[in-house]
Design a protein around this motif. Structure first.
Motif, PDB file in Angstrom:
ATOM      1  N   UNK A 175       0.797  -1.230   0.000  1.00 13.81           N
ATOM      2  CA  UNK A 175       0.000   0.000   0.000  1.00 13.81           C
ATOM      3  C   UNK A 175       0.821   1.267   0.000  1.00 13.81           C
ATOM      4  N   UNK A 176       2.155   1.123   0.075  1.00 15.87           N
ATOM      5  CA  UNK A 176       3.035   2.302   0.181  1.00 15.87           C
ATOM      6  C   UNK A 176       3.859   2.465  -1.097  1.00 15.87           C
ATOM      7  N   UNK A 177       3.975   3.700  -1.605  1.00 14.83           N
ATOM      8  CA  UNK A 177       4.757   3.879  -2.833  1.00 14.83           C
ATOM      9  C   UNK A 177       6.265   3.735  -2.632  1.00 14.83           C
ATOM     10  N   UNK A 178       6.923   3.382  -3.720  1.00 14.83           N
ATOM     11  CA  UNK A 178       8.382   3.411  -3.798  1.00 14.83           C
ATOM     12  C   UNK A 178       8.814   4.876  -3.946  1.00 14.83           C
ATOM     13  N   UNK A 179       9.991   5.228  -3.455  1.00 16.66           N
ATOM     14  CA  UNK A 179      10.534   6.573  -3.670  1.00 16.66           C
ATOM     15  C   UNK A 179      10.927   6.683  -5.150  1.00 16.66           C
ATOM     16  N   UNK A 180      10.011   7.207  -5.965  1.00 13.22           N
ATOM     17  CA  UNK A 180      10.137   7.097  -7.420  1.00 13.22           C
ATOM     18  C   UNK A 180      11.060   8.125  -8.065  1.00 13.22           C
ATOM     19  N   UNK A 181      11.162   9.340  -7.520  1.00 11.76           N
ATOM     20  CA  UNK A 181      11.934  10.369  -8.238  1.00 11.76           C
ATOM     21  C   UNK A 181      13.362   9.938  -8.553  1.00 11.76           C
ATOM     22  N   UNK A 182      14.113   9.442  -7.555  1.00  8.38           N
ATOM     23  CA  UNK A 182      15.477   9.010  -7.899  1.00  8.38           C
ATOM     24  C   UNK A 182      15.489   7.855  -8.907  1.00  8.38           C
ATOM     25  N   UNK A 183      14.481   6.992  -8.845  1.00 15.10           N
ATOM     26  CA  UNK A 183      14.435   5.866  -9.783  1.00 15.10           C
ATOM     27  C   UNK A 183      14.116   6.356 -11.199  1.00 15.10           C
ATOM     28  N   UNK A 184      13.203   7.326 -11.292  1.00 21.75           N
ATOM     29  CA  UNK A 184      12.873   7.891 -12.609  1.00 21.75           C
ATOM     30  C   UNK A 184      14.074   8.637 -13.193  1.00 21.75           C
ATOM     31  N   UNK A 185      14.813   9.353 -12.321  1.00 21.94           N
ATOM     32  CA  UNK A 185      16.026  10.053 -12.788  1.00 21.94           C
ATOM     33  C   UNK A 185      17.049   9.066 -13.342  1.00 21.94           C
ATOM     34  N   UNK A 305      -0.598   0.631  19.018  1.00 24.10           N
ATOM     35  CA  UNK A 305       0.615  -0.200  19.071  1.00 24.10           C
ATOM     36  C   UNK A 305       1.890   0.620  19.194  1.00 24.10           C
ATOM     37  N   UNK A 306       1.743   1.952  19.297  1.00 23.94           N
ATOM     38  CA  UNK A 306       2.940   2.792  19.168  1.00 23.94           C
ATOM     39  C   UNK A 306       3.929   2.596  20.308  1.00 23.94           C
ATOM     40  N   UNK A 307       3.460   2.244  21.492  1.00 22.66           N
ATOM     41  CA  UNK A 307       4.415   2.108  22.601  1.00 22.66           C
ATOM     42  C   UNK A 307       4.563   0.684  23.109  1.00 22.66           C
ATOM     43  N   UNK A 308       4.282  -0.286  22.258  1.00 28.56           N
ATOM     44  CA  UNK A 308       4.450  -1.671  22.705  1.00 28.56           C
ATOM     45  C   UNK A 308       5.905  -2.074  22.462  1.00 28.56           C
ATOM     46  N   UNK A 309       6.624  -2.511  23.530  1.00 34.32           N
ATOM     47  CA  UNK A 309       8.038  -2.852  23.370  1.00 34.32           C
ATOM     48  C   UNK A 309       8.234  -3.920  22.299  1.00 34.32           C
ATOM     49  N   UNK A 310       9.142  -3.654  21.363  1.00 31.95           N
ATOM     50  CA  UNK A 310       9.471  -4.654  20.347  1.00 31.95           C
ATOM     51  C   UNK A 310       8.524  -4.716  19.166  1.00 31.95           C
ATOM     52  N   UNK A 311       7.490  -3.873  19.173  1.00 35.57           N
ATOM     53  CA  UNK A 311       6.583  -3.846  18.011  1.00 35.57           C
ATOM     54  C   UNK A 311       6.869  -2.586  17.190  1.00 35.57           C
ATOM     55  N   UNK A 312       7.228  -2.795  15.935  1.00 34.45           N
ATOM     56  CA  UNK A 312       7.469  -1.667  15.028  1.00 34.45           C
ATOM     57  C   UNK A 312       6.244  -1.470  14.162  1.00 34.45           C
ATOM     58  N   UNK A 313       5.775  -0.244  14.062  1.00 36.17           N
ATOM     59  CA  UNK A 313       4.586  -0.012  13.242  1.00 36.17           C
ATOM     60  C   UNK A 313       4.980   0.332  11.811  1.00 36.17           C
ATOM     61  N   UNK A 314       3.997   0.188  10.949  1.00 36.17           N
ATOM     62  CA  UNK A 314       4.231   0.327   9.518  1.00 36.17           C
ATOM     63  C   UNK A 314       4.608   1.767   9.169  1.00 36.17           C
ATOM     64  N   UNK A 315       5.662   1.948   8.369  1.00 35.00           N
ATOM     65  CA  UNK A 315       6.095   3.309   8.057  1.00 35.00           C
ATOM     66  C   UNK A 315       5.240   3.991   6.987  1.00 35.00           C
ATOM     67  N   UNK A 316       5.250   5.320   7.011  1.00 34.70           N
ATOM     68  CA  UNK A 316       4.700   6.094   5.906  1.00 34.70           C
ATOM     69  C   UNK A 316       5.626   7.296   5.697  1.00 34.70           C
TER      70      UNK A 316
END
Ligand SMILES: *Cc1c(COP(=O)(O)O)cnc(C)c1O
Length: 411
Positions: A175-185, A305-316
């Motif tokens: 559901x998250x885009x790739x960082x496209x500008x450097x790839x398009x360049x 889930x933001x403060x659960x030890x050892x759980x990383x949440x999905x980046x945006x």
């Protein structure tokens, strides 16, 4: 002749699979990871197909579905096909990818794009993910093109394989885009085709631009587990009339516009049926609602889930608007006290389905021996990722309950 009566083939591996493979309904009482949500004009449009006898591989819903996809993706053309994999295979062929060419593709993704590269007779070069977006790492693309390749006339040659490098196939995963500008360049600088695999990210934007509209072509899937489903199906979007025309031609048996069945090359039957398109169109009309529900489910999880030890949440990323297609966490066994698989088992005992994510593609038997440009991020994500229930229509209270359970399982 066979001695026994016909039976369905039962695939052993399915017995161990998650309760809801590829968007199938979950068993009673189990909260599935991602299932279709049918609450628009699906019945109406399907009935219209049956009432008008337009049920096969052409018809008004195919055209309408294509038009709406082109408009949503901010492209001029859309070509409906039978699956997302067929869309990718077709895009590669009309881009001029030939046997023994090479295509750079994400390592951390579902297998379909790598298979499509092989269907075209070409070879994948796997590019690892960035840790902060989980998407194809443009720096690794650059270092491969700079150090791993050389120019011979107008062609770019991979030093280690001696093959031509022709295209980049970034996959916008989860559901998250790739960082496209450097790839398009880079693609411009090295004269490479860019085909986006946006199968998992319909509705996501990169710098406010819809995914699928950034490269030469974008490919989508409408499989049952995707945000919008046509039962099965795919779409190629592009602004290039020539590519669109060739894609339509190739996916309809390369039949020429004459009465007596002449074909100017070996084509494919990759057509989408009017019935599938009717379902897909009715679903696509609800995209805005679907997206806002996905985003609110994600916000609930992110908060809980933001403060659960050892759980990383999905980046945006700040340049991204994610659809959070499959809401996925990282489980750090050192800090959480359990692995992602142990957490999956605990959740299952509580009637909650979850799924680990993909083995890096360069490690899967189907593509073993392929070249990989790696920082071992895909391995790390594979070891820790777990996707949680996040279907459109999931009660946000349920997401809270699931998050509470996860918090309670810390050891
Ligand atoms: C689902 C998916 C596809 C296409 O799948 P089909 O089942 O062929 O429609 C392609 N790429 C990715 C990344 C996917 O997740």
């Amino acid at each position: 002749m066979c001695a026994t009566n016909a039976t369905a083939i039962y695939i052993e591996a399915d017995r161990n699979a998650e309760p809801n493979p590829a968007g199938a309904p979950a068993p009673e009482g189990v909260i599935p990871v991602a299932v279709p949500c049918v609450r628009g004009k699906e019945w109406k449009y399907l009935k219209e197909c049956l009432d008008t006898n337009w049920i096969s591989s052409a018809g008004p819903f195919v055209d309408r579905f294509e038009h709406l996809m082109a408009s949503i993706s901010n492209t001029k053309y859309a070509v409906a096909v039978s699956s997302g994999t067929a869309a990718l295979h077709t895009a590669l062929m009309v881009a001029g990818i030939e046997a023994d060419d090479e295509v750079l593709v994400s390592d951390f993704t579902f297998i379909a794009p790598a298979n499509a590269i092989r269907h075209a007779g070409a070879w994948p070069v796997f590019i690892d993910a960035q840790i902060d977006t989980w998407q194809m790492d443009p720096e690794l693309v650059e270092s491969f093109l700079k150090k791993g390749c050389f120019k011979k006339g107008n062609t770019l040659i991979n030093r280690s394989s001696g093959r031509r490098v022709k295209a980049i196939l970034p996959v916008h995963v989860l559901g998250h885009p790739v960082d496209m500008n450097p790839i398009l360049d880079l693609a411009k600088r090295y004269d490479l085709i860019v085909i986006e695999d946006a199968a998992e990210s319909l509705g996501a934007t990169y710098d406010s631009k819809p995914v699928g509209s950034l490269g030469h072509m974008g490919c989508f899937s409408f499989n049952g587990n995707k945000l919008v489903t046509s039962g099965g199906g795919g779409m190629i979007v592009t602004c290039d009339p020539d590519l669109a025309q060739r894609a339509k031609h190739l996916t309809t048996q390369a039949k020429m516009p004459v009465a007596d069945f002449r074909h100017d090359r070996v084509g494919y039957n990759y057509r989408l049926t009017n019935i599938q398109a009717a379902l897909g169109l009715a679903q696509l009309e609800q995209l805005d609602d679907f997206l806002s529900e996905k985003r609110s489910i994600a916000a609930t999880y992110n908060h809980a889930l933001s403060n659960v030890p050892g759980i990383g949440i999905m980046p945006q990323a700040k340049w991204a608007s994610s659809t959070w297609w499959l809401y996925t966490i990282l489980v750090d066994p050192e800090k959480y006290g359990r692995t992602n698989i142990e957490l999956m088992d605990l959740l299952r005992k509580n009637g909650i389905a979850s799924q680990p994510r993909w083995l890096p593609l360069h490690k899967t038997a189907a593509h073993s021996g392929s070249q990989v440009i790696s920082n071992k991020v895909a391995e790390h994500l594979h070891h820790q990722a777990l996707s949680l229930p996040c279907s459109v229509g999931l009660d946000p209270e349920k997401a809270n309950t699931i998050a509470k359970l996860i918090r309670g399982f810390v050891r």
